[in-house]
Design an enzyme around this catalytic site. Sequence first.
Site, short mmCIF file in Angstrom:
data_model
loop_
_atom_site.label_atom_id
_atom_site.label_comp_id
_atom_site.label_asym_id
_atom_site.label_seq_id
_atom_site.Cartn_x
_atom_site.Cartn_y
_atom_site.Cartn_z
N ILE A 109 0.79 -3.69 1.21
CA ILE A 109 0.06 -4.95 1.36
C ILE A 109 0.74 -5.95 0.43
O ILE A 109 1.40 -5.55 -0.53
CB ILE A 109 -1.47 -4.83 1.07
N ASP A 110 0.61 -7.23 0.74
CA ASP A 110 1.33 -8.25 -0.02
C ASP A 110 0.88 -8.28 -1.48
O ASP A 110 -0.23 -7.88 -1.81
CB ASP A 110 1.09 -9.64 0.59
N LYS A 111 1.74 -8.84 -2.32
CA LYS A 111 1.49 -8.96 -3.77
C LYS A 111 0.10 -9.55 -4.04
O LYS A 111 -0.65 -9.04 -4.86
CB LYS A 111 2.58 -9.83 -4.39
N THR A 116 -2.48 -9.85 -2.02
CA THR A 116 -3.59 -9.27 -1.26
C THR A 116 -4.07 -8.06 -2.05
O THR A 116 -3.26 -7.29 -2.57
CB THR A 116 -3.10 -8.82 0.14
N ARG A 138 -1.93 -13.18 7.85
CA ARG A 138 -1.64 -14.54 7.36
C ARG A 138 -0.96 -15.38 8.45
O ARG A 138 -1.29 -16.55 8.65
CB ARG A 138 -0.76 -14.44 6.11
#
Length: 302
Positions: A136-138, A140, A236
């Site tokens: 998962i993104d930084k 998130t 996103r």
Amino acid sequence: MAKEYHFTIEQQKGRIDKVMTELMPEKSRSAVQQWIKERNLLVNEQTVKSNYMVQKGDKIYLAEPEAVPLDVQAEEIPLEIVYEDKDVAVINKPQGMVVHPSAGHPDGTLVNALLFHIDDLSGINGVIRPGIVHRIDKDTSGLLMIAKNDHAHEKLAAQLKDKSSFREYTALVHGVIPHEKGTVDAPIGRSKTNRKMMAIVEEGRQAVTHFQVLERFPKFTLLSLQLETGRTHQIRTHMKYIGYPIAGDPVYGPRKTLKGKGQFLHAGKLGFVHPTTNEWMMFEAPLPEIFEQTIEKLKHQH
């Protein structure tokens, strides 16, 4: 061993560094410029500069050097381990933490923390991503499954591929969504105008996101989202595409937005079949405090 590639220019136009990112969309322009600098890329058997304008019929040869593995160190970073047994672990990743090391983030990542807290991790993704089955993104927050051996890694990765695992997110988006639920089915690939962004592109990979409205506020909507596929920046990109970008998103959302530490996106539920016992396992992680506080504030706005 270097990987070798051969290309012949047919109708591509422009600088060689730009054209190479079109031919190899998974590569960055800076990586191409580095190859040119190191003379790993030749045009018609000659070295060129990054601003070389390609011609029809040009023959490009690339010897992509092997990636040098980073020396990844265990670091004593606090880590919320929601569940752990001999095969798998489930981690609740905080907002602001990068999942695995890279040139820009050599340390302080989830992998550095995992190496400290967990003895065994699968080796399938190599030195840089031990145990990492999905990301998962930084900015998130939320749940990630971690594989502690290669058997578990293969089984968990197969569930992601055949869409049998369960991943549910909570997001706060700009705008008031009028309908109760919906599905975004739009292919995602690297943006042609900004290499750091993903976008809806015809030749992209299939991406499907289902959403349901949880609550509406005067200028925002709280959503529950389920992923059918797991593309980079999928939620996103999809929410921006339908006109309801995620609040706080520095890349895909408007600049002036709610105060926070990045996008209001949380991977709150995760379900999968245990790779050894075949038992269905379901995990939940509460919203981060800043997310809860923001919702409370919005409830009192009129």
